[in-house]
Enzyme design. Structure first.
Site, PDB file in Angstrom:
ATOM      1  N   HIS A   1       0.747  -1.211   0.025  1.00 18.21           N
ATOM      2  CA  HIS A   1      -0.048   0.154  -0.232  1.00 18.21           C
ATOM      3  C   HIS A   1       0.879   1.373   0.234  1.00 18.21           C
ATOM      4  CE1 HIS A   1       1.075  -0.569   4.305  1.00 18.21           C
ATOM      5  NE2 HIS A   1       0.863   0.943   4.489  1.00 18.21           N
TER       6      HIS A   1
ATOM      7  N   ASP B   1       0.782   4.942   1.822  1.00 17.32           N
ATOM      8  CA  ASP B   1      -0.228   5.302   3.078  1.00 17.32           C
ATOM      9  C   ASP B   1      -1.425   6.240   3.074  1.00 17.32           C
ATOM     10  OD1 ASP B   1       1.601   4.069   4.998  1.00 17.32           O
ATOM     11  OD2 ASP B   1       3.122   5.632   5.023  1.00 17.32           O
TER      12      ASP B   1
ATOM     13  N   HIS C   1       4.738   0.174  -0.018  1.00 15.70           N
ATOM     14  CA  HIS C   1       5.485  -0.746   0.810  1.00 15.70           C
ATOM     15  C   HIS C   1       4.718  -1.644   1.510  1.00 15.70           C
ATOM     16  CE1 HIS C   1       3.820   2.866   3.187  1.00 15.70           C
ATOM     17  NE2 HIS C   1       3.842   1.875   3.992  1.00 15.70           N
TER      18      HIS C   1
ATOM     19  N   ARG D   1       5.668   6.170  13.471  1.00 21.65           N
ATOM     20  CA  ARG D   1       5.496   6.857  12.307  1.00 21.65           C
ATOM     21  C   ARG D   1       5.131   8.348  12.286  1.00 21.65           C
ATOM     22  NH1 ARG D   1       1.405   4.317   7.923  1.00 21.65           N
ATOM     23  NH2 ARG D   1       0.246   6.152   8.402  1.00 21.65           N
TER      24      ARG D   1
HETATM   25  C1  SIN Z   1       3.471   1.245   7.493  1.00 17.24           C
HETATM   26  O1  SIN Z   1       2.644   0.983   6.652  1.00 17.24           O
HETATM   27  O2  SIN Z   1       3.664   2.502   7.530  1.00 17.24           O
HETATM   28  C2  SIN Z   1       4.295   0.440   8.439  1.00 17.24           C
HETATM   29  C3  SIN Z   1       5.301  -0.444   7.683  1.00 17.24           C
HETATM   30  C4  SIN Z   1       5.835  -1.440   8.624  1.00 17.24           C
HETATM   31  O3  SIN Z   1       5.124  -1.537   9.602  1.00 17.24           O
HETATM   32  O4  SIN Z   1       6.954  -2.018   8.239  1.00 17.24           O
END
Ligand code: SIN
Length: 309
Positions: A114, A116, A265, A282
């Site tokens: 996805h 974000d 990602h 984050r």
């Molecule tokens: C995310 O999707 O922002 C987090 C990625 C992760 O948990 O590695």
């Protein structure tokens, strides 16, 4: 893509894969960095799409302060109700929370590819993720370069993708009756985005198909659900081809900074079943409204834009 940009100030970038990702050295994120260093970090971000810093000793305050050098910082997430006290901008990605909200042990809130929060009409421009508690092995994150995915399509497919508008929304996997399920329903975020967006800084075109937010019910404007499903499957596959990706092994003090306008990602879900915990934090930068190749803007379907300060 593979040249290491020189830096007047000792900032170096070591590329990690053929299309995406570099480790930046020579910078301490605790410091109040010079504007020239910030400009060079921004340049590296646009060039490599995701950049990594190792051995950083920062907490929530320094992470937010660093993010602010690049733009307005949003609240943690449209669905987040419990950010760390005093830090409304910090989204904990905390495996200890997910059993209750998502009904099973997992190490990240979303284990699909996805970009974000693309259910927003103005998805975050960039995200900065910092490690805290890590499994002894596993729990890596992988990013893909959506510009490379677009540029390497046959011209006929690029021309076709340029015309498409795709509906992005939250497909909650939350436990029935959970706080998360209620928040997702309340916020009711959905937007149509061009399948190909033009980066407002670099002018590059990216295949903006965010699988986690477009997977169901599948909807491309003007196409039936079945047609949409098949077209999306093709575009997702192109967007996530292994050669466009980089996989990052988290260590204590690692920070990843990605351009959300040019990447997707995936949190690799290989640590939860072992019972290991994984905690990262984050922050996200306020995003613009995407534009397609002909200048058309994304359209809000429901919910509100997400602004920072
Ligand atoms: C995310 O999707 O922002 C987090 C990625 C992760 O948990 O590695």
């Amino acid at each position: 893509m593979t040249t290491v940009p020189g830096s007047a100030l000792g900032l170096d970038a070591e590329p990690l894969a053929g299309y995406i990702g570099a480790t930046i050295t020579g910078v301490d994120l605790r410091e109040n960095l010079d504007d020239v260093v910030i400009a060079e970090i921004r340049q590296a971000l646009h060039q490599y799409k995701v950049i990594f810093f190792r051995d950083q000793q920062i907490g929530h305050a320094e992470q937010v302060a660093f993010a602010r050098r690049f733009g307005k910082v949003t609240p943690a997430h449209p669905h987040e109700e419990n950010p760390p006290e005093g830090f409304p901008e910090i989204l904990p990605i905390d495996s200890r929370r997910y059993e209750q909200n998502l009904g099973r042990k997992r190490t990240s809130y979303d284990n699909s590819w996805h970009t974000d929060v693309t259910a927003l009409v103005n998805p975050p421009a960039a995200s900065i993720l910092r490690s805290d508690i890590l499994p002894p092995y596993g729990g890596d994150t992988t990013w893909t370069n959506l510009v490379a995915a677009y540029e390497n399509l046959p011209k006929e497919l690029r021309d076709f993708a340029d015309t498409l508008d795709i509906k992005h929304q939250f497909n909650t996997q939350a436990t029935a009756g959970s706080q998360r399920e209620r928040k997702v329903a309340e916020a009711n975020l959905a937007a149509y985005h061009p399948a190909v967006r033009v980066h407002p800084v670099t002018g590059e075109r990216a295949l903006f198909v965010s699988p986690g937010f477009t997977r169901g019910p599948r909807e491309i404007r003007g196409f039936s659900p079945t047609q949409s499903e098949r077209i999306l499957a093709l575009l997702w596959e192109e967007a996530t081809r292994t050669e466009y990706t980089v996989r990052f092994r988290w260590q204590p003090g690692s920070v990843a900074f990605w351009d959300n306008r040019a990447t997707s990602h995936l949190a690799v879900s290989d640590a939860g079943h072992l019972g290991h915990e994984r905690v990262l934090y984050r922050v996200t930068l306020e995003g613009d409204i995407p534009r397609g190749v002909d200048g058309r803007e994304s359209e809000l379907v429901s919910g509100q834009p997400f602004y920072g300060s």
